[in-house]
Design a protein around this motif. Structure first.
Motif, mmCIF file in Angstrom:
data_model
loop_
_atom_site.group_PDB
_atom_site.id
_atom_site.type_symbol
_atom_site.label_atom_id
_atom_site.label_comp_id
_atom_site.label_asym_id
_atom_site.label_seq_id
_atom_site.Cartn_x
_atom_site.Cartn_y
_atom_site.Cartn_z
ATOM 1 N N ILE A 1 -29.992 102.042 46.406
ATOM 2 C CA ILE A 1 -28.856 102.665 45.560
ATOM 3 C C ILE A 1 -28.622 102.266 43.945
ATOM 4 N N SER B 1 -28.983 115.201 53.741
ATOM 5 C CA SER B 1 -28.120 114.820 52.656
ATOM 6 C C SER B 1 -28.258 116.117 51.661
ATOM 7 N N GLY C 1 -30.964 105.420 50.008
ATOM 8 C CA GLY C 1 -30.516 104.824 51.164
ATOM 9 C C GLY C 1 -31.452 103.905 51.895
ATOM 10 N N GLY D 1 -29.355 106.003 56.550
ATOM 11 C CA GLY D 1 -28.383 106.729 55.850
ATOM 12 C C GLY D 1 -28.946 107.108 54.606
ATOM 13 N N VAL D 2 -28.531 108.277 53.919
ATOM 14 C CA VAL D 2 -29.124 108.700 52.767
ATOM 15 C C VAL D 2 -27.888 109.272 51.941
ATOM 16 N N VAL D 3 -27.430 109.145 50.514
ATOM 17 C CA VAL D 3 -26.905 109.814 49.890
ATOM 18 C C VAL D 3 -27.673 110.359 48.675
ATOM 19 N N SER E 1 -30.973 98.344 51.237
ATOM 20 C CA SER E 1 -30.156 99.925 50.875
ATOM 21 C C SER E 1 -29.490 99.941 49.897
#
Length: 168
Positions: free
Chosen positions: A86, A9, A104, A147-149, A82
């Motif tokens: 966020i 990310s 995430g 998942g990661v942002v 998650s």
């Protein structure tokens, strides 16, 4: 897996992970205890087995490894973990506690026993169809993923001319 996703990310956002060392970057991860407890006694007593079963320290492990100085929070709110991670990351950016945030979630069903137990529970649904986000839903289907942002305040991203800036 979450560390690897964080690293990707960061790179996808156009940053060098090592250059973030010492930065006010927060880590917010939605996670829950997996099935590491089913490992052999020898594996459970290893450092990986011990920390692998302690989701409360996952965010701290990422912060430590990358030398990030922002808040770090591991969150377990079941299915919404998650999303809540966020939301907390956004709040941290707005409050100034973080200048950047990795947010995430991760969930891994490692062993056959874990998958079998969850499958039996999911099969207790009355209907064969799954109605996700629908009033007709009467069960759940287990899933795994990571998942990661990487998040940043829009004004800061524009000022820094971030290459992967997406504005809507």
């Amino acid at each position: 897996m979450f560390l690897q996703a964080c690293w990707h990310s960061i790179e996808d956002a156009g940053y060098d992970a090592q250059a973030l060392s010492g930065s006010k970057c927060g880590v917010f991860v939605g996670c829950t205890t997996g099935d590491y407890a089913t490992l052999s006694l020898q594996q459970r007593l290893s450092a990986q087995g011990f920390t692998g079963n302690a989701m409360s320290i996952l965010a701290g492990r990422i912060s430590y490894f990358l030398d990030l100085q922002g808040p770090c929070l591991s969150i377990d709110t079941a299915c919404s973990s998650s999303l809540i991670a966020i939301a907390n990351a956004c709040d941290s950016l707005l409050s100034g506690a973080s200048d950047l945030a990795l947010a995430g979630g991760v969930y891994v069903m490692r062993g056959r026993r874990c998958i079998s137990r969850r499958h039996k529970r999911a099969c207790s649904r009355r209907k064969a169809s799954v109605f996700t986000f629908d009033q007709r839903a009467d069960g759940f289907v287990p899933g795994e993923g990571v998942g990661v942002v990487m998040l940043k305040r829009l004004a800061d991203a524009q000022r820094d001319q971030d290459i992967n800036l997406r504005c809507h």
